[in-house]
Design a protein around this motif. Structure first.
Motif, PDB file in Angstrom:
ATOM      1  N   ARG A 124       0.713  -1.237  -0.091  1.00  9.27           N
ATOM      2  CA  ARG A 124       0.010  -0.090  -0.082  1.00  9.27           C
ATOM      3  C   ARG A 124       1.051   1.409   0.147  1.00  9.27           C
ATOM      4  O   ARG A 124       0.280   2.322  -0.483  1.00  9.27           O
ATOM      5  CB  ARG A 124      -1.067  -0.002   1.373  1.00  9.27           C
ATOM      6  CG  ARG A 124      -0.328   0.290   2.452  1.00  9.27           C
ATOM      7  CD  ARG A 124      -1.506   0.190   3.662  1.00  9.27           C
ATOM      8  NE  ARG A 124      -1.074   0.772   4.774  1.00  9.27           N
ATOM      9  CZ  ARG A 124      -1.850   0.965   6.056  1.00  9.27           C
ATOM     10  NH1 ARG A 124      -3.313   0.553   6.017  1.00  9.27           N
ATOM     11  NH2 ARG A 124      -1.399   1.376   7.029  1.00  9.27           N
ATOM     12  N   ARG A 128      -1.296   4.008  -5.798  1.00 14.22           N
ATOM     13  CA  ARG A 128      -1.921   5.110  -5.667  1.00 14.22           C
ATOM     14  C   ARG A 128      -3.352   4.879  -5.455  1.00 14.22           C
ATOM     15  O   ARG A 128      -3.751   3.984  -6.432  1.00 14.22           O
ATOM     16  CB  ARG A 128      -1.487   5.862  -6.849  1.00 14.22           C
ATOM     17  CG  ARG A 128      -0.099   6.367  -6.932  1.00 14.22           C
ATOM     18  CD  ARG A 128       0.181   7.042  -8.168  1.00 14.22           C
ATOM     19  NE  ARG A 128       1.779   7.655  -8.185  1.00 14.22           N
ATOM     20  CZ  ARG A 128       2.287   8.444  -9.103  1.00 14.22           C
ATOM     21  NH1 ARG A 128       1.297   8.626 -10.162  1.00 14.22           N
ATOM     22  NH2 ARG A 128       3.472   8.786  -9.012  1.00 14.22           N
ATOM     23  N   PRO A 129      -4.170   5.746  -4.971  1.00 16.71           N
ATOM     24  CA  PRO A 129      -5.635   5.744  -4.773  1.00 16.71           C
ATOM     25  C   PRO A 129      -6.242   5.654  -6.001  1.00 16.71           C
ATOM     26  O   PRO A 129      -5.763   6.390  -7.019  1.00 16.71           O
ATOM     27  CB  PRO A 129      -5.965   6.863  -3.911  1.00 16.71           C
ATOM     28  CG  PRO A 129      -4.734   7.081  -3.028  1.00 16.71           C
ATOM     29  CD  PRO A 129      -3.586   6.717  -3.998  1.00 16.71           C
ATOM     30  N   SER A 130      -7.330   5.121  -6.147  1.00 15.69           N
ATOM     31  CA  SER A 130      -8.091   5.162  -7.604  1.00 15.69           C
ATOM     32  C   SER A 130      -8.534   6.752  -7.885  1.00 15.69           C
ATOM     33  O   SER A 130      -9.046   7.296  -6.891  1.00 15.69           O
ATOM     34  CB  SER A 130      -9.201   3.966  -7.443  1.00 15.69           C
ATOM     35  OG  SER A 130     -10.064   4.383  -8.525  1.00 15.69           O
ATOM     36  N   ALA A 131      -8.652   7.021  -8.930  1.00 20.12           N
ATOM     37  CA  ALA A 131      -8.918   8.418  -9.486  1.00 20.12           C
ATOM     38  C   ALA A 131     -10.498   8.181  -9.850  1.00 20.12           C
ATOM     39  O   ALA A 131     -10.992   9.353 -10.321  1.00 20.12           O
ATOM     40  CB  ALA A 131      -8.268   8.799 -10.619  1.00 20.12           C
ATOM     41  N   ARG A 133     -14.742   8.366  -9.776  1.00 21.77           N
ATOM     42  CA  ARG A 133     -15.671   9.060  -9.068  1.00 21.77           C
ATOM     43  C   ARG A 133     -16.598   8.372  -8.695  1.00 21.77           C
ATOM     44  O   ARG A 133     -17.227   7.695  -9.604  1.00 21.77           O
ATOM     45  CB  ARG A 133     -16.258  10.212  -9.998  1.00 21.77           C
ATOM     46  CG  ARG A 133     -15.124  11.151 -10.608  1.00 21.77           C
ATOM     47  CD  ARG A 133     -14.763  12.078  -9.640  1.00 21.77           C
ATOM     48  NE  ARG A 133     -15.751  13.087  -9.038  1.00 21.77           N
ATOM     49  CZ  ARG A 133     -15.427  14.027  -8.180  1.00 21.77           C
ATOM     50  NH1 ARG A 133     -14.234  14.044  -7.607  1.00 21.77           N
ATOM     51  NH2 ARG A 133     -16.373  14.781  -7.815  1.00 21.77           N
ATOM     52  N   SER A 137     -20.116  10.998  -2.362  1.00 26.25           N
ATOM     53  CA  SER A 137     -19.052  11.807  -2.278  1.00 26.25           C
ATOM     54  C   SER A 137     -18.993  12.387  -0.978  1.00 26.25           C
ATOM     55  O   SER A 137     -20.211  12.719  -0.301  1.00 26.25           O
ATOM     56  CB  SER A 137     -19.125  13.112  -3.332  1.00 26.25           C
ATOM     57  OG  SER A 137     -17.867  13.812  -3.266  1.00 26.25           O
ATOM     58  N   HIS A 148     -10.050  17.066   2.397  1.00 26.49           N
ATOM     59  CA  HIS A 148      -9.972  15.688   1.563  1.00 26.49           C
ATOM     60  C   HIS A 148     -11.190  15.325   0.942  1.00 26.49           C
ATOM     61  O   HIS A 148     -12.267  15.526   1.698  1.00 26.49           O
ATOM     62  CB  HIS A 148      -9.201  14.736   2.154  1.00 26.49           C
ATOM     63  CG  HIS A 148      -7.850  15.246   3.000  1.00 26.49           C
ATOM     64  ND1 HIS A 148      -6.578  15.056   2.172  1.00 26.49           N
ATOM     65  CD2 HIS A 148      -7.721  15.865   3.954  1.00 26.49           C
ATOM     66  CE1 HIS A 148      -5.659  15.246   3.185  1.00 26.49           C
ATOM     67  NE2 HIS A 148      -6.175  15.745   4.161  1.00 26.49           N
ATOM     68  N   TYR A 150     -13.404  12.169  -0.838  1.00 25.13           N
ATOM     69  CA  TYR A 150     -13.296  10.853  -1.020  1.00 25.13           C
ATOM     70  C   TYR A 150     -14.724  10.046  -1.253  1.00 25.13           C
ATOM     71  O   TYR A 150     -15.503  11.086  -1.386  1.00 25.13           O
ATOM     72  CB  TYR A 150     -12.755   9.840   0.234  1.00 25.13           C
ATOM     73  CG  TYR A 150     -13.516   9.982   1.594  1.00 25.13           C
ATOM     74  CD1 TYR A 150     -14.426   9.289   1.859  1.00 25.13           C
ATOM     75  CD2 TYR A 150     -13.259  11.432   2.222  1.00 25.13           C
ATOM     76  CE1 TYR A 150     -15.236   9.327   3.465  1.00 25.13           C
ATOM     77  CE2 TYR A 150     -13.885  11.399   3.547  1.00 25.13           C
ATOM     78  CZ  TYR A 150     -14.982  10.506   3.819  1.00 25.13           C
ATOM     79  OH  TYR A 150     -15.377  10.563   4.980  1.00 25.13           O
ATOM     80  N   VAL A 184      -8.647   3.103   1.226  1.00 23.36           N
ATOM     81  CA  VAL A 184      -7.733   4.149   1.164  1.00 23.36           C
ATOM     82  C   VAL A 184      -7.421   4.106  -0.528  1.00 23.36           C
ATOM     83  O   VAL A 184      -7.600   5.271  -1.246  1.00 23.36           O
ATOM     84  CB  VAL A 184      -6.185   3.869   1.868  1.00 23.36           C
ATOM     85  CG1 VAL A 184      -5.199   4.977   1.296  1.00 23.36           C
ATOM     86  CG2 VAL A 184      -6.409   4.421   3.449  1.00 23.36           C
ATOM     87  N   LEU A 185      -7.271   2.956  -0.825  1.00 26.48           N
ATOM     88  CA  LEU A 185      -6.894   2.639  -2.367  1.00 26.48           C
ATOM     89  C   LEU A 185      -8.018   2.808  -3.269  1.00 26.48           C
ATOM     90  O   LEU A 185      -7.828   3.430  -4.234  1.00 26.48           O
ATOM     91  CB  LEU A 185      -6.084   1.412  -2.485  1.00 26.48           C
ATOM     92  CG  LEU A 185      -4.679   1.226  -1.905  1.00 26.48           C
ATOM     93  CD1 LEU A 185      -4.209  -0.126  -1.974  1.00 26.48           C
ATOM     94  CD2 LEU A 185      -3.643   2.425  -2.522  1.00 26.48           C
ATOM     95  N   ARG A 188     -10.505   6.162  -1.793  1.00 29.87           N
ATOM     96  CA  ARG A 188      -9.556   7.579  -1.606  1.00 29.87           C
ATOM     97  C   ARG A 188      -9.860   8.041  -0.028  1.00 29.87           C
ATOM     98  O   ARG A 188      -9.683   9.191  -0.109  1.00 29.87           O
ATOM     99  CB  ARG A 188      -9.703   8.464  -2.776  1.00 29.87           C
ATOM    100  CG  ARG A 188      -9.266   8.248  -3.999  1.00 29.87           C
ATOM    101  CD  ARG A 188      -9.369   9.256  -5.086  1.00 29.87           C
ATOM    102  NE  ARG A 188     -10.632  10.160  -5.064  1.00 29.87           N
ATOM    103  CZ  ARG A 188     -11.642   9.744  -5.527  1.00 29.87           C
ATOM    104  NH1 ARG A 188     -11.694   8.760  -6.273  1.00 29.87           N
ATOM    105  NH2 ARG A 188     -12.867  10.512  -5.434  1.00 29.87           N
TER     106      ARG A 188
END
Length: 273
Positions: A124, A128-131, A133, A137, A148, A150, A184-185, A188
């Motif tokens: 981990r 990198r965290p997924s982008a 959407r 939200s 932040h 996520y 987290v990944l 986000r």
């Protein structure tokens, strides 16, 4: 007397590590009870009892951590309750299955799982965290005033909750070792929010899992009483450490500890098959 001190120290150390990174501490308590049962209690502890006892102690650890994180407003209760919708019932199912894995088989499977968790803790740092959407939200403002963003999605979230709950009840580890990296990944989550929310879900799921193990006679309440004071203090201390530092050195110590314990379990499991 020395046995009680040793158990209290085990509860403390496991809870500090567990609450700091969202694991819950069971991933240390279970193998230590199995491997050091004769030294700590004067007799061997079977896997099902180790798991049932660990889950009961996790209630204390997770509650202590959750209360500390609540004061810092880091627990996302809305997401936590959604995850618990499937993780809770799955923890009960996993708890009912623990007794099916006995002796060397349990040690071998649990040792392999611990190696997987150690690998996830290492990986981990490089992922990198997924982008993507997500439909839901959320935002979190940290202590420095940085906002932040996520997200969350019901179907994958509920499936993840079920898988984590099943593993939690089966092995008595709480499930944070899977929850935190995924949150987290994939979604986000800020690491502190993921850890805090994970501990809240662990608290709820551990209550249900413990109920099943207790009903099956797989919880040693004297061990719980010996481990609980250290677990309560450790849960608070771990949450405080997580709020003040990155804890990278302690995290590496945890990784190495998991690998060494896993290797020992695998070797013993192979010898007992």
């Amino acid at each position: 007397m020395w046995e009680i001190i040793g158990l209290a120290a085990l509860g403390l150390i496991a809870a500090v590590f567990g609450s700091m990174v969202g694991l819950g501490g069971g991933i240390i308590i279970v193998p230590m009870l199995i491997l050091l049962g004769p030294e700590l209690t004067g007799g061997a502890i079977d896997p099902a009892t180790a798991v049932g006892t660990s889950l009961a102690v996790l209630i204390v650890t997770a509650l202590s951590s959750t209360l500390s994180y609540m004061k810092r407003k880091r627990v996302d209760f809305r997401i936590g309750w959604l995850l618990f919708m499937t993780s809770g019932p799955a923890a009960m199912a996993g708890s009912a299955l623990t007794s099916k894995f006995q002796g060397g088989i349990f040690s071998l499977v649990f040792g392999g799982f611990m190696l997987l968790m150690a690998g996830l803790l290492v990986a981990r740092d490089y992922m990198r965290p997924s982008a993507r959407r997500w439909p839901i939200s959320r935002t979190f403002v940290d202590a420095q005033g940085v906002e932040h963003e996520y997200g969350f999605s019901m179907l994958p979230g509920l499936l993840i909750g079920f898988a984590v709950g099943l593993v939690s009840g089966l092995f008595g580890i709480g499930g944070g070792s899977l929850f935190v990296p995924v949150m987290v990944l994939l979604f986000r989550f800020p690491p502190h929010v993921a850890t805090a929310t994970s501990m809240f879900v662990i608290f709820l799921s551990s209550i249900l899992g413990t109920g099943v193990h207790a009903a099956m006679g797989e919880t040693d309440w004297l061990l719980v009483l010996a481990l609980a004071p250290g677990a309560w203090i450790g849960g608070t201390v771990g949450a405080a450490i997580a709020g003040r530092m990155s804890g990278k050195a302690l995290l590496w110590l945890l990784r190495v500890t998991l690998i060494l314990l896993a290797a020992r379990l695998v070797v013993e499991g192979l010898a007992d098959i």
